[in-house]
Design an enzyme around this catalytic site. Structure first.
Site, PDB file in Angstrom:
ATOM      1  N   LYS A 190      -0.974  -5.315  -6.790  1.00 12.79           N
ATOM      2  CA  LYS A 190      -0.090  -4.852  -5.721  1.00 12.79           C
ATOM      3  C   LYS A 190      -0.983  -4.168  -4.699  1.00 12.79           C
ATOM      4  O   LYS A 190      -1.714  -3.232  -5.035  1.00 12.79           O
ATOM      5  CB  LYS A 190       0.923  -3.866  -6.308  1.00 12.79           C
TER       6      LYS A 190
ATOM      7  N   GLU B  38       1.676  -8.791  -4.029  1.00 12.10           N
ATOM      8  CA  GLU B  38       2.370  -8.230  -5.192  1.00 12.10           C
ATOM      9  C   GLU B  38       1.793  -8.847  -6.453  1.00 12.10           C
ATOM     10  O   GLU B  38       1.366 -10.010  -6.443  1.00 12.10           O
ATOM     11  CB  GLU B  38       3.863  -8.530  -5.105  1.00 12.10           C
TER      12      GLU B  38
ATOM     13  N   LYS C 168       3.781 -13.257  -4.021  1.00 11.52           N
ATOM     14  CA  LYS C 168       3.971 -12.720  -5.370  1.00 11.52           C
ATOM     15  C   LYS C 168       2.923 -13.295  -6.308  1.00 11.52           C
ATOM     16  O   LYS C 168       2.328 -14.323  -6.017  1.00 11.52           O
ATOM     17  CB  LYS C 168       5.379 -13.090  -5.858  1.00 11.52           C
TER      18      LYS C 168
ATOM     19  N   HIS D   9       8.283  -6.047   7.023  1.00 12.66           N
ATOM     20  CA  HIS D   9       7.106  -5.193   6.827  1.00 12.66           C
ATOM     21  C   HIS D   9       5.866  -5.640   7.624  1.00 12.66           C
ATOM     22  O   HIS D   9       5.235  -4.845   8.312  1.00 12.66           O
ATOM     23  CB  HIS D   9       6.715  -5.153   5.344  1.00 12.66           C
TER      24      HIS D   9
END
Ligand SMILES: NC(=O)c1ccc[n+]([C@@H]2O[C@H](COP(=O)([O-])OP(=O)(O)OC[C@H]3O[C@@H](n4cnc5c(N)ncnc54)[C@H](OP(=O)(O)O)[C@@H]3O)[C@@H](O)[C@H]2O)c1
Length: 451
Positions: free
Chosen positions: A317, A204, A312, A228
């Protein structure tokens, strides 16, 4: 038969940003019945007009408000009051009604709402036309997930329970099975005989933004790996299913996850600035980055490392799966003096939807160097209009009663077991400012160019 879509948490981000655009698109494509009724359930005291005003302000994707307005009603209630559920049940009706009940609420509300739905008579145990959708995360750990599940099983049959992992609704995740099993080239080379490694990536670009208070209690492993990435690993590692039926596929996925184990050599990181984000505890040890290696102890994948990377503030992304193929002895012998790059199959999940296959060719012209050539297929480019969003596919499957893309309890339970084996104390937390820092750290710690 009447069709009701009843959404708890209708004043939330998920409803405005994902569900309403997906519902609107399904209505436009005539995939939902003309008489669909939408009940927006929430606790705020407001009229339908106020609600729609707010929804219009909050929505960021296209919604046909005229069509939505024809079908939607606002229902204010207290989720702890059983009489309100009884009123709701009466409004919807008890017979000849397909009820799709979506809990777009924080996890702590699953329990009171499930109880209310059952006790208020909105849903009868065993009626497969009464379906309830539960959002990710399903539990905070193995124990809490088990407790939630036991509670749900006391009110509903497994066939009525739809556990969402929206990654499963993504176009290229669904495409993995087609790529694997509809191409002989890949089907026959899908094992440790030809595959050197598998890298599962969910990067991300943003930090925690407004989710800091939630995220700080969870971290990257529970937020992304348990759900995920584990689903992605299962689809790559599973054995051939005997059919494409939901349960045959899910049986094989569960079996693959059961055979997975992380080694205790992994990296935990925190991005620079995380500790000063609002909502994050001062001395928080929550990881915003996880890199780990797992092995699948099956004949097919024995010895093949599965690398998991998620985090993150990693510059972009990007979700993708990289399958790196081995170089063969024969190729090395034949092209002895030349560097032969490994073939790679890259399944691009987001933001692009596509597949890239990296193969080797002779350089053009009089030279005969070996060059990497890329067959890059853009799946999204071929879609007429836009590719459906994950939630659109999942809502459609919910309506049709198709469960393949929803997680069965044993998938979730096994995934929780596996991530609970990661002993976070053994991970060496490091601070990173950029993706380059992460790459350097991974390649240095694992002593090879993995990223
Ligand atoms: N947003 C996404 O894109 C996304 C993606 C994947 C999964 N999810 C999952 O979906 C669920 C909902 O996410 P969200 O982003 O929509 O959350 P959110 O913006 O915080 O909205 C939550 C909804 O729950 C309601 N709510 C909260 N506490 C309540 C209470 N005590 N009584 C009654 N209603 C209450 C809120 O009502 P008020 O407005 O009155 O507070 C709001 O309607 C979460 O489990 C999340 O993990 C969300």
């Amino acid at each position: 038969m009447k069709t009701y879509l009843i959404i708890f948490g209708s004043t939330g981000n998920l409803m405005y940003k994902k569900l309403l655009p997906a519902i609107s698109s399904l209505i436009k494509k005539k995939l939902f019945p003309d008489d669909l009724h939408i009940l927006a359930v929430a606790r705020r005291d407001c009229t339908l007009e106020d609600y729609l005003e707010e929804a219009k302000e909050q929505a960021t994707a296209e919604v046909d408000w005229e069509e939505i307005s024809k079908r939607i009603d606002y229902f204010k209630m207290d989720i702890n009051n059983v009489e309100h559920y009884q009123e709701l049940a009466k409004k919807v009706g008890y017979k000849d009604t397909l009820k799709m009940i979506y809990l777009a609420v924080p996890p702590k509300l699953i329990s009171p709402i499930a109880k209310g739905i059952y006790e208020g008579g909105l849903v009868k145990k065993g009626n497969i036309d009464e379906r309830i959708v539960f959002e990710k995360p399903f539990g905070e750990d193995l124990q809490s997930a088990k407790e939630i599940n036991q509670m749900l099983w006391s009110y509903f049959d497994e066939k009525q329970i739809y556990r969402i992992d929206h990654y499963l609704g993504k176009e290229m995740i669904q495409n993995i099975l087609t790529v694997r099993f509809a191409n002989r080239l890949f089907q026959e080379s899908w094992s440790n005989h030809a595959i050197e490694s598998v890298t599962l990536i969910a990067k991300e670009s943003e930090g925690v933004l407004s989710r800091a208070a939630y995220y700080d209690k969870v971290g990257a492993i529970k937020d992304m790996v348990q759900s995920h990435l584990m689903q992605m690993a299962a689809l790559i590692a599973m054995e051939d299913p005997i059919s494409l039926n939901a349960n045959d596929i899910r049986d094989q996925k569960v079996d693959a996850i059961k055979h997975l184990s992380f080694d205790q050599n992994y990296i935990l990181g925190q991005y620079d600035g995380y500790l000063s984000a609002e909502g994050v505890e001062k001395n928080s040890h929550t990881e915003t980055l996880f890199f780990g290696r797992a092995f699948i102890q099956t004949k097919r994948f024995e010895g093949v490392p599965f690398y998991f990377l998620t985090g993150k503030k990693l510059g972009e992304k990007c979700s993708e799966i990289i399958i790196k193929f081995k170089r063969g002895d024969y190729q090395d012998k034949l092209f002895a003096s030349k560097e032969i790059p490994n073939n790679k199959l890259i399944i691009k999940i987001a933001p692009e939807d596509g597949i890239e296959f990296q193969m080797n060719t002779k350089s053009p012209g009089l030279d005969s160097f070996i060059e990497k050539a890329s067959l890059d297929y853009c799946h999204a480019c071929r879609a007429v209009g836009n590719l459906p969003e994950a939630y659109e596919k999942l809502l459609l499957d919910l309506y049709k009663g198709q469960t393949t893309l929803f997680a069965r309890w044993d998938e979730i339970e096994t995934a929780w077991k596996k991530v609970s084996e990661i002993d976070k104390k053994k991970g060496n937390m490091f601070n990173y400012q950029s993706y380059q820092d992460v790459k350097d750290k991974v390649n240095q710690d694992f002593k090879e160019d993995i990223l």
